[in-house]
Every structure is written in C-alpha cells, then in structure tokens.
Design a protein around this motif. Sequence first.
Motif, mmCIF file in Angstrom:
data_model
loop_
_atom_site.group_PDB
_atom_site.id
_atom_site.type_symbol
_atom_site.label_atom_id
_atom_site.label_comp_id
_atom_site.label_asym_id
_atom_site.label_seq_id
_atom_site.Cartn_x
_atom_site.Cartn_y
_atom_site.Cartn_z
ATOM 1 N N ARG A 176 42.236 3.533 -4.435
ATOM 2 C CA ARG A 176 42.778 4.918 -4.243
ATOM 3 C C ARG A 176 42.198 5.945 -5.047
ATOM 4 N N PHE A 177 42.185 5.806 -6.221
ATOM 5 C CA PHE A 177 41.386 6.723 -7.183
ATOM 6 C C PHE A 177 40.067 7.271 -6.769
ATOM 7 N N TRP A 178 39.474 6.201 -6.349
ATOM 8 C CA TRP A 178 37.936 6.642 -5.976
ATOM 9 C C TRP A 178 38.035 7.162 -4.626
ATOM 10 N N HIS A 179 38.782 7.041 -3.531
ATOM 11 C CA HIS A 179 38.747 7.763 -2.543
ATOM 12 C C HIS A 179 39.578 8.880 -2.050
ATOM 13 N N GLU A 180 40.803 8.770 -2.639
ATOM 14 C CA GLU A 180 41.825 9.820 -2.346
ATOM 15 C C GLU A 180 41.965 10.756 -3.802
ATOM 16 N N GLY A 181 41.616 10.247 -4.983
ATOM 17 C CA GLY A 181 41.909 10.748 -6.151
ATOM 18 C C GLY A 181 40.515 11.763 -6.307
ATOM 19 N N GLY A 182 39.820 11.668 -5.588
ATOM 20 C CA GLY A 182 38.404 12.778 -6.023
ATOM 21 C C GLY A 182 37.465 11.959 -6.773
ATOM 22 N N GLY A 183 37.625 10.612 -7.259
ATOM 23 C CA GLY A 183 36.767 10.241 -7.993
ATOM 24 C C GLY A 183 35.243 10.158 -7.427
ATOM 25 N N ARG A 184 35.058 9.560 -6.186
ATOM 26 C CA ARG A 184 33.820 9.646 -5.593
ATOM 27 C C ARG A 184 33.114 11.181 -5.686
ATOM 28 N N GLN A 185 33.755 12.148 -5.211
ATOM 29 C CA GLN A 185 33.089 13.401 -5.314
ATOM 30 C C GLN A 185 32.573 13.950 -6.843
ATOM 31 N N VAL A 186 33.380 13.563 -7.760
ATOM 32 C CA VAL A 186 33.059 13.828 -9.212
ATOM 33 C C VAL A 186 31.928 12.791 -9.549
ATOM 34 N N ALA A 187 31.817 11.678 -9.160
ATOM 35 C CA ALA A 187 30.843 10.770 -9.617
ATOM 36 C C ALA A 187 29.592 11.593 -8.882
ATOM 37 N N ARG A 188 29.691 11.691 -7.580
ATOM 38 C CA ARG A 188 28.375 12.227 -6.715
ATOM 39 C C ARG A 188 27.761 13.578 -7.361
ATOM 40 N N ARG A 189 28.651 14.495 -7.827
ATOM 41 C CA ARG A 189 28.232 15.771 -8.430
ATOM 42 C C ARG A 189 27.639 15.506 -9.830
ATOM 43 N N ASN A 190 28.058 14.441 -10.703
ATOM 44 C CA ASN A 190 27.368 14.188 -11.977
ATOM 45 C C ASN A 190 26.153 13.483 -11.619
ATOM 46 N N LEU A 191 26.301 12.540 -10.697
ATOM 47 C CA LEU A 191 24.968 12.005 -10.249
ATOM 48 C C LEU A 191 23.809 13.170 -9.780
ATOM 49 N N ALA A 192 24.110 13.892 -8.914
ATOM 50 C CA ALA A 192 23.250 14.686 -8.538
ATOM 51 C C ALA A 192 22.635 15.587 -9.694
ATOM 52 N N PHE A 193 23.321 16.082 -10.815
ATOM 53 C CA PHE A 193 22.588 16.851 -11.858
ATOM 54 C C PHE A 193 22.029 15.876 -12.842
ATOM 55 N N SER A 194 22.467 14.749 -12.858
ATOM 56 C CA SER A 194 21.771 13.736 -13.609
ATOM 57 C C SER A 194 20.394 13.458 -13.055
ATOM 58 N N VAL A 195 20.474 13.396 -11.809
ATOM 59 C CA VAL A 195 18.976 13.377 -11.154
ATOM 60 C C VAL A 195 17.825 14.318 -11.408
ATOM 61 N N LEU A 196 18.449 15.498 -11.411
ATOM 62 C CA LEU A 196 17.522 16.607 -11.572
ATOM 63 C C LEU A 196 17.123 16.486 -13.247
ATOM 64 N N SER A 197 17.972 16.246 -14.181
ATOM 65 C CA SER A 197 17.577 16.195 -15.423
ATOM 66 C C SER A 197 16.569 15.337 -15.594
ATOM 67 N N GLU A 198 17.142 14.181 -15.083
ATOM 68 C CA GLU A 198 15.954 12.878 -15.447
ATOM 69 C C GLU A 198 14.636 13.140 -14.755
ATOM 70 N N HIS A 199 14.866 13.682 -13.477
ATOM 71 C CA HIS A 199 13.492 14.043 -12.777
ATOM 72 C C HIS A 199 12.523 14.927 -13.839
ATOM 73 N N ILE A 200 13.243 16.000 -14.193
ATOM 74 C CA ILE A 200 12.236 16.735 -15.401
ATOM 75 C C ILE A 200 11.747 15.968 -16.485
ATOM 76 N N GLY A 201 12.783 15.179 -16.923
ATOM 77 C CA GLY A 201 12.526 14.206 -17.973
ATOM 78 C C GLY A 201 11.206 13.250 -17.984
ATOM 79 N N PHE A 202 11.073 12.703 -16.682
ATOM 80 C CA PHE A 202 10.101 11.749 -16.175
ATOM 81 C C PHE A 202 8.855 12.600 -16.125
ATOM 82 N N SER A 203 8.663 13.803 -15.636
ATOM 83 C CA SER A 203 7.677 14.444 -15.554
ATOM 84 C C SER A 203 7.130 14.983 -16.747
ATOM 85 N N VAL A 204 7.903 15.192 -17.642
ATOM 86 C CA VAL A 204 7.476 15.568 -18.930
ATOM 87 C C VAL A 204 6.836 14.343 -19.645
#
Length: 465
Positions: free
Chosen positions: A25-53
């Motif tokens: 219920r928390f994951w689907h109705e309480g906004g958990g999935r949306q928050v996780a996806r947003r954090n995942l997106a910007f984590s990917v960006l930062s890690e992407h630049i990290g791997f490049s460096v």
Amino acid sequence: MRQAATAGGGVMGRWIEQWDPEDERFWHEGGGRQVARRNLAFSVLSEHIGFSVWSLWSVMVLFMGPAYGVDPAGKFFLVAMPTLVGGVLRVPYTFAVAVFGGRNWTVVSATLLLVPTIAAAFVVRPGVSYATLMVVAALTGVGGGNFASSMTNINSFYPLREKGFALGLNAGGGNVGVAAIQLVGLLVIGTAGAAHPRVVLAVYIPLIVVAAVLAALFMDNLAPVRNDTGAAVDAARDPHTWIMALLYVGTFGSFIGFSFAFGLVLQNQFGRTPLQAADLTFIGPLLGSLVRPVGGRLADRFGGGQITWWNFLAMAAAAGVVVAASQARSLAAFLVGFIVLFALSGLGNGSSYKMIPGIFQKKAEARGLTGEAAAAYGRRLSGASMGLIGAVGALGGVGINLAFRESFLDAGSGTPAFVAFLGYYAVCFALTWVVYLRPAGGARGGSRKGEQQAAPAGAEAYAEV
C-alpha cells in the motif's frame, strides 16, 4: 512524506522519516514508488558522471604520444591506478550514505569529481613527469567510489521484488559513463586532434556541477538508514559476502578492467592508431552497460544464481574465442569475442548483484524473522556487504590490467592473460553451482522456474537468490 531534519530545513537537511517499500500500500498508493524512481533517476546521472571520471585515463592515454615518454607498460599502470583507488574508496563510500544521508553524500561525492578533472586540466601535457601523471590518475578513483554509495542508497529505496531491475538500471546507467567518455574522446581526437585532451575535460567539468546541483534539488535522505558499524562487521564475517565478491571479480572486474585496457590492447596487439582504437573501444562498455538491467530483470524472474551460473559458462566460451583469435591475430574474430565478453560481463553484473539482497533475505527468514523485520535485516546486511563486494570487484579490474601488462611484457601478446581469465570464469562457474545451486543431500526447496535450493555445509539453505 518529507520532513526537515533541522528547524530550517536547509538545502542539506531534507529527510524522509518513514520508509517501508515492502508495504504494497505504501509503495503503490502512498507515493513510495514515485519517490524511489525520482531518486533513482538522479542517482543514475551522478553515477554516470562518476564512471566517466573514473575511466578518464582510459581516454587520456590515447592522447599520450611519444612526446609524453610513457611506454605501453607504463600506460597499463596509469589505467590501473584509478581502479585500485576506486576499489579501496568503495568501502568508506558505502557507509557514508548512513552517516550523511544518500542525497547529501551524492551531492558531496559528485562535487569531489571536480578535483581530478581540474587537476588533469592543469598537468596533462608533454614533458610532465610520470609520477605527476600517476598522482592525478589516482585522484580519479573518487569516481569509482560513487558506485558503492549510489548502489547502497538505491538498495534502501526499493523492495526486494524489484531490486534486481532497480540496481541493474542504476549500475547500468552508471556504467554507460565509461562508453560515454570514450565516445567524447573519439570525437575530440577525430576533430580537434590528439594534441587537445583538455577538450574532454572542458566537456565534463560543467556536467559535474549540473549533476551535483540536481542531486541537491531533487534527491532525498532516508532517516531509517542509520549508521550501523555492526552491520559492516557482520557482513565481513559472513562467508557469502566473500563468495559473492569472488563472483563479482569475474563480472564487474572483467567489465571495468577490459573497459580501461581495451584501447591499449588494440594498439599493442593489433597495431591500431589512437584514433582507430578510439573508434572501437566504446562499443564493448556500451553494450555491457545497457545489458546490465537485463541481467537484473532476468534474475528477478528466474533467480540470480541460475542466470549467473549460465553466464559464467558463456563467458568462458567467449574467452576461448578471444584466445583463439589472439593466437591467429584475427582482429575481426577478436572484436566479436571481446565484445560478446563485454556484454556477458554486464549481464552477470546485474544477476550477481541481485543475488546479494536475496541471500540476506533468506538468512533473515532462517533466523525466524518475517515481514518488515526480515526485510530490514536483509537491507541492513546487503547494504553493508555491497560496499565490500563492490570494492573487491573493482580491484579485480586492477588484476586485469596488471595481467595484460605482464602478458605483453613476457609474451608480446595478450593471449596468456586471456587464458588466465578463461580459467577464472571456469572457477566461478563451479563455485556458483556448488554454493548456490547444488541440491543439499538430494533435497530440493520450493523454488520458482525450477531453481534448486542450495545448502552449503554449515549454512542455511537458499533458494531463489
């Protein structure tokens, strides 16, 4: 959902106080999935630049002609140094998430990427001492540390049923950074010429600033992820941490080691020019990165043990093709075998990392824990073990480059090194079977898609890892 940790709720003070992704219920109705996806997106960006460096010097060495006075053996040392430092840094980076918060540490770790890039802009020129180059190359190891903190952070955001794909996407998006900087290097060499390595740095310095700012604006810290030194001790004492570390050497160690060494191997074994090498070096890392989420998704469906086991068999076969092509000096066959090996290493990265939370979830259940208590135990130990496993896996990349160095020094070819890699994949294939797939005493546990329950001597039984 967000609550400020301080009265002012400043830029470095945004925290989520309660987080229970296993609650549907928390994951689907309480906004958990949306928050996780947003954090995942910007984590990917930062890690992407990290791997490049982190992989910057796999590109810089292509710009280093005779005027730099660095021989091939010296170049292999240069590309090995960031791997060594990055592997070591993965341990403290893992626990930095619990100390400072995932969002806060993402901002700090992204900002630290400015140090090696700015330093390289000042020192990379003909006539610079080899010792200076080694020091600056070592500084790029901070990019390798980013992986551990990013994976630990995202591991806490997602429920076990979706960790394989989420961790695979996070890591795969980061791994693409290797191919991205190699493509940038190719464009610079092809347009500005091999005398202008600073153009590569001019591209990445502003990107680092953008990644840090976006992480500060859009990511969150999880208050339940508290600093727990006991988790590190418990993870280090668990034999599965070190077994998985050995398997991860075979997958990620291969991926990052080959990524850093590919261009040098093409130049030294097949006489390619820097531009000709740059034309090809990005292909393998790109495929290996893109397929990593596929490995995670397959592991979610069929079990990480099964996918990892078959993957090591395929890696051994691909290494055999590379050995034969190397002996025959067939560039076409060598490229096919090597690129397939890259793709398989990425697939195995995704499936093996999925195994980690699965293993510790089973350990929790064996202790009689259920529900959120079992999930919390699994997150606690899997998060701590990921830092150790990631560190050892990255150090495998050092071994790859040192093996190539010795192979070219002694035999004038990379063939002996590839024979050694083939042997290691065979060992990993056998180890995966014995520890995670072999039936214990003929007993089979309830498993999905036919995966067997394994019970190593003196340990609990595991299934669906």
